[in-house]
Design an enzyme around this catalytic site. Structure first.
Site, PDB file in Angstrom:
ATOM      1  N   HIS A 287      81.628  32.386  29.522  1.00 23.96           N
ATOM      2  CA  HIS A 287      82.249  33.120  28.419  1.00 23.96           C
ATOM      3  C   HIS A 287      81.448  33.011  27.143  1.00 23.96           C
ATOM      4  CE1 HIS A 287      84.204  29.059  28.054  1.00 23.96           C
ATOM      5  NE2 HIS A 287      84.037  29.264  26.761  1.00 23.96           N
TER       6      HIS A 287
ATOM      7  N   HIS B 246      80.304  30.003  20.262  1.00 25.50           N
ATOM      8  CA  HIS B 246      79.496  29.338  21.288  1.00 25.50           C
ATOM      9  C   HIS B 246      79.385  30.195  22.545  1.00 25.50           C
ATOM     10  CE1 HIS B 246      83.590  27.727  22.428  1.00 25.50           C
ATOM     11  NE2 HIS B 246      83.135  27.916  23.665  1.00 25.50           N
TER      12      HIS B 246
ATOM     13  N   GLU C 148      78.303  25.371  25.444  1.00 27.28           N
ATOM     14  CA  GLU C 148      79.271  24.629  26.238  1.00 27.28           C
ATOM     15  C   GLU C 148      78.806  24.727  27.688  1.00 27.28           C
ATOM     16  OE1 GLU C 148      83.140  26.517  26.247  1.00 27.28           O
ATOM     17  OE2 GLU C 148      84.130  24.755  27.069  1.00 27.28           O
TER      18      GLU C 148
HETATM   19 CO    CO Z   1      84.476  27.789  25.348  1.00 27.58          CO
END
Ligand code: CO
Length: 135
Positions: free
Chosen positions: A7, A79, A130
């Site tokens: 994502h 992010h 991440e």
């Molecule tokens: Co995230």
């Protein structure tokens, strides 16, 4: 080691307004809001055919998003999340190569219940990354 893009996260000042925007203007499928007190955020996911968009607003005192939204009042890209098959192996490899992690370096459950880690933006072209363990 690096896998699929899971994502892209966008910090927003108002999660409900952002959910409505994606649902109404893009006709997107948007998940129900989910509180993640351990990460200081409330999130909802927009489902795309090839990835997701994580919409995040601050949750609780001391949310890590507060400073970001002070600098970016309208919101902004926060992010990217890449999948890895084995998060501890990925972490150990990155540490050996001199990369740095945020926090104590122990994977913590993320929005999908899978372990996640965050990498220091300075070490990755100014981008907060991440890592999420994917099956
Ligand atoms: Co995230």
């Amino acid at each position: 080691m690096i896998g699929r893009l899971n994502h892209i996260a966008i910090a927003v000042p108002e999660l409900e307004a952002a959910r409505a925007l994606y649902a109404r203007l893009f006709g997107a499928q948007v998940s129900a809001p989910q509180d993640l007190p351990g990460h200081g955020v409330r999130v909802a996911f927009v489902e795309l055919p090839n990835a997701r968009i994580e919409l995040m607003e601050p949750f609780g005192e001391g949310s890590p998003l507060k400073g970001f939204l002070e600098r970016n009042p309208a919101g902004g890209v926060h992010h990217l999340c890449y999948e890895v098959a084995d998060i501890k192996a990925a972490r150990d490899r990155l540490l050996r190569e001199g990369a740095r992690l945020l926090g104590d370096g122990e994977p913590k459950p993320g929005a999908h219940g899978k372990p996640v880690l965050f990498l220091l933006p300075k070490d990755f072209c100014g981008t907060l990354i991440e890592l999420e363990e994917a099956p």
